[in-house]
Design a protein around this motif. Structure first.
Motif, mmCIF file in Angstrom:
data_model
loop_
_atom_site.group_PDB
_atom_site.id
_atom_site.type_symbol
_atom_site.label_atom_id
_atom_site.label_comp_id
_atom_site.label_asym_id
_atom_site.label_seq_id
_atom_site.Cartn_x
_atom_site.Cartn_y
_atom_site.Cartn_z
ATOM 1 N N VAL A 188 1.223 4.007 -3.091
ATOM 2 C CA VAL A 188 0.849 5.409 -2.899
ATOM 3 C C VAL A 188 2.044 6.304 -3.219
ATOM 4 N N GLY A 203 0.805 -1.213 0.000
ATOM 5 C CA GLY A 203 0.000 0.000 0.000
ATOM 6 C C GLY A 203 0.837 1.262 0.000
ATOM 7 N N TYR A 204 1.766 1.350 0.943
ATOM 8 C CA TYR A 204 2.600 2.554 1.022
ATOM 9 C C TYR A 204 3.477 2.717 -0.220
ATOM 10 N N LEU A 244 -3.961 2.880 -1.782
ATOM 11 C CA LEU A 244 -4.906 3.139 -0.687
ATOM 12 C C LEU A 244 -5.839 1.943 -0.471
ATOM 13 N N TRP A 253 -6.332 0.000 2.978
ATOM 14 C CA TRP A 253 -7.647 -0.264 3.546
ATOM 15 C C TRP A 253 -7.766 -1.746 3.912
ATOM 16 N N SER A 255 -1.932 5.484 -6.981
ATOM 17 C CA SER A 255 -2.072 5.885 -5.578
ATOM 18 C C SER A 255 -3.361 5.335 -4.980
ATOM 19 N N GLY A 256 -4.436 5.392 -5.735
ATOM 20 C CA GLY A 256 -5.706 4.827 -5.273
ATOM 21 C C GLY A 256 -5.605 3.332 -5.042
#
Length: 141
Positions: A19, A15-16, A59, A63, A55-56
């Motif tokens: 992003v 995730g990071y 995220l 989540w 990036s989405g």
């Protein structure tokens, strides 16, 4: 390290990383693509757009990693998208040729991590399951 902890750690890292990479592309445009700094306005626009999508995607991984348990279905879908990206790289290789070396490394990472995520997808859900024997012992006590 348990499979559930490995899944959570990899999902957070994924995730990071996504992003950060996505924002890097949004902010730098063509300069974010090795060897393509002068690709032109069309590719710059496309790259910045895809950076936002990337990036989405990151995220969405974050989540999923914050859920308890991490939903296996979400991991499978997100991994399928990741693997589709690797397939796209292979199609590009077959039709256009070898990209810049860093892109090859990224393709190897995508092809290597995808099976790992598919394998770990249910790890957190399984870790939180109550063993059947323990339930029945508690009821009869």
């Amino acid at each position: 390290m348990t499979k559930a902890r490995a899944l959570r750690g990899l999902a957070v890292a994924m995730g990071y990383a996504n992003v950060a990479i996505g924002l890097f592309h949004v902010l730098l445009g063509n300069a974010a693509i090795p060897g393509e700094g002068s690709a032109g306005a069309t590719i710059d626009s496309l790259g910045r757009f895809f950076g936002a999508i990337f990036s989405g995607y990151g995220l969405a991984w974050l989540w999923a990693a914050r859920q308890s348990p991490i939903p296996a279905a979400a991991v499978r879908w997100l991994t399928a998208v990741f693997l589709l990206g690797a397939v796209g790289r292979l199609l590009s290789l077959a039709t256009v040729g070898w990209p810049q070396a860093f892109q090859v490394v990224l393709g190897v990472v995508e092809l290597t991590l995808s099976p790992v995520f598919f394998w770990l997808a249910v790890a957190d859900e399984k870790a939180l399951e109550v063993p059947t024997g323990a339930e029945s012992v508690g009821r009869h006590a």
